[in-house]
Design a protein around this motif. Structure first.
Motif, mmCIF file in Angstrom:
data_model
loop_
_atom_site.group_PDB
_atom_site.id
_atom_site.type_symbol
_atom_site.label_atom_id
_atom_site.label_comp_id
_atom_site.label_asym_id
_atom_site.label_seq_id
_atom_site.Cartn_x
_atom_site.Cartn_y
_atom_site.Cartn_z
ATOM 1 N N TYR A 1 9.348 28.813 18.047
ATOM 2 C CA TYR A 1 10.065 27.618 17.605
ATOM 3 C C TYR A 1 11.408 27.560 18.324
ATOM 4 O O TYR A 1 11.995 28.589 18.645
ATOM 5 N N GLY A 2 11.881 26.351 18.608
ATOM 6 C CA GLY A 2 13.263 26.169 19.042
ATOM 7 C C GLY A 2 13.539 26.400 20.500
ATOM 8 O O GLY A 2 14.667 26.178 20.954
ATOM 9 N N ALA A 3 12.572 26.880 21.269
ATOM 10 C CA ALA A 3 12.775 27.130 22.692
ATOM 11 C C ALA A 3 11.422 27.054 23.390
ATOM 12 O O ALA A 3 10.372 27.069 22.755
ATOM 13 N N THR A 4 11.462 26.963 24.686
ATOM 14 C CA THR A 4 10.237 26.923 25.479
ATOM 15 C C THR A 4 10.246 28.057 26.497
ATOM 16 O O THR A 4 11.309 28.539 26.881
ATOM 17 N N PRO A 5 9.026 28.493 26.945
ATOM 18 C CA PRO A 5 7.718 27.958 26.556
ATOM 19 C C PRO A 5 7.322 28.412 25.155
ATOM 20 O O PRO A 5 7.732 29.484 24.706
ATOM 21 N N LYS A 6 6.541 27.593 24.483
ATOM 22 C CA LYS A 6 5.986 28.004 23.200
ATOM 23 C C LYS A 6 4.985 29.136 23.427
ATOM 24 O O LYS A 6 4.434 29.294 24.519
ATOM 25 N N VAL A 7 4.750 29.933 22.387
ATOM 26 C CA VAL A 7 3.858 31.087 22.526
ATOM 27 C C VAL A 7 2.474 30.649 23.007
ATOM 28 O O VAL A 7 1.887 31.279 23.901
ATOM 29 N N ALA A 8 1.935 29.575 22.433
ATOM 30 C CA ALA A 8 0.599 29.123 22.838
ATOM 31 C C ALA A 8 0.571 28.757 24.312
ATOM 32 O O ALA A 8 -0.422 29.045 25.018
ATOM 33 N N ASP A 9 1.635 28.113 24.820
ATOM 34 C CA ASP A 9 1.686 27.761 26.237
ATOM 35 C C ASP A 9 1.803 29.009 27.107
ATOM 36 O O ASP A 9 1.199 29.094 28.183
ATOM 37 N N ALA A 10 2.601 29.985 26.653
ATOM 38 C CA ALA A 10 2.735 31.237 27.407
ATOM 39 C C ALA A 10 1.423 32.000 27.445
ATOM 40 O O ALA A 10 1.061 32.599 28.474
ATOM 41 N N ALA B 1 0.867 34.513 15.425
ATOM 42 C CA ALA B 1 -0.514 34.958 15.257
ATOM 43 C C ALA B 1 -1.523 33.864 15.586
ATOM 44 O O ALA B 1 -2.662 34.162 15.960
ATOM 45 N N ALA B 2 -1.103 32.599 15.448
ATOM 46 C CA ALA B 2 -2.018 31.473 15.656
ATOM 47 C C ALA B 2 -1.975 30.916 17.074
ATOM 48 O O ALA B 2 -2.544 29.846 17.327
ATOM 49 N N ALA B 3 -1.348 31.624 17.996
ATOM 50 C CA ALA B 3 -1.113 31.072 19.334
ATOM 51 C C ALA B 3 -2.268 31.273 20.304
ATOM 52 O O ALA B 3 -2.168 30.867 21.465
ATOM 53 N N GLY B 4 -3.352 31.912 19.862
ATOM 54 C CA GLY B 4 -4.537 31.997 20.700
ATOM 55 C C GLY B 4 -4.682 33.234 21.558
ATOM 56 O O GLY B 4 -5.553 33.273 22.441
#
Length: 225
Positions: free
Chosen positions: A155-164, A191-194
């Motif tokens: 949250y609050g910054a990029t990249p998001k975990v799912a994108d990383a 945990a839900a980032a794939g």
């Protein structure tokens, strides 16, 4: 001379498991430091930091139970520390070599393999100093393991975990090294980032108790003032 009290200030969480982990860390830190200790929060839970520092007299050291600096350290904790004489706030728990030790141990326990790619997953902040501190941890972790290490934020910054995780996806597995302190909202987002494997939050030891090295960092921050 009276030694300063210890004020342990965490974010706050709705997660019963997360609350138990934070309280156990505070209890362990109190045992190490041996002074009156207060548990407080900046959001979600009570009592919050302003209430706590106003509830007692005398000196105190506020240790943020936060991994990186950001809004809550500069605004909420900073305001509390400047509210009267005798209060001082330390730096956050991270970066710290013990945190990197925990990350390395968790990855080993998760069965990190040759060919895996690691994403260090932090909660995130819009403040650039937070990203700088996370990058220090990423670099220290990358120096300890042969697998490539990148960063993602819940949250609050990029990249998001799912994108990383998607960016790291190749022929091998993607393993997320959770750089979150306790179970709760941010840990759930991580945990839900794939990823194929996600390690537990840093404050949660493999046996379900609180990770003792976190309390050691708290004690070191207190002693370093």
């Amino acid at each position: 001379m009276t030694r300063p009290a210890l004020v342990c200030c965490s974010h706050g969480t709705d997660s019963p498991e997360g609350r138990a982990v934070i309280s156990a860390i505070v209890g362990a830190a109190a045992s190490l430091v041996g002074v009156p200790t207060y548990e407080t929060y900046v959001d979600v839970q009570y009592p919050q930091i302003d209430e706590v520092v106003a509830s007692f007299d005398g000196p105190a050291v506020i240790v943020p139970l936060l991994l990186s600096p950001g809004f809550h350290t500069s605004v909420d904790i900073g305001r509390a520390a400047s509210s009267r004489e005798g209060l001082v706030a330390t730096g956050t728990l991270g970066p710290d070599p013990l945190l990197v030790d925990i990350l390395v141990d968790r990855l080993a326990a998760a069965g990190l393999r040759d060919g895996d790619r690691v994403v260090l997953a932090a909660s995130g902040s819009s403040r650039p100093e937070a990203a700088a501190r996370v990058e220090e941890v990423r670099a220290a972790l990358a120096a300890r393991i042969p697998q490539p290490v990148t960063v993602g934020y819940a949250y609050g910054a990029t990249p998001k975990v799912a994108d990383a995780v998607a960016e790291a996806r190749g022929d091998g597995r993607v393993v997320v090294a959770s750089y979150v302190l306790a179970p709760g909202h941010f840990a759930n987002l991580v945990a839900a980032a794939g990823a194929d494997v996600v390690t537990d939050p840093l404050g949660l030891a493999p046996d379900g108790s609180a990770e003792p090295r976190i309390a050691q960092i708290v004690a070191a921050r207190y002693a370093g003032v």
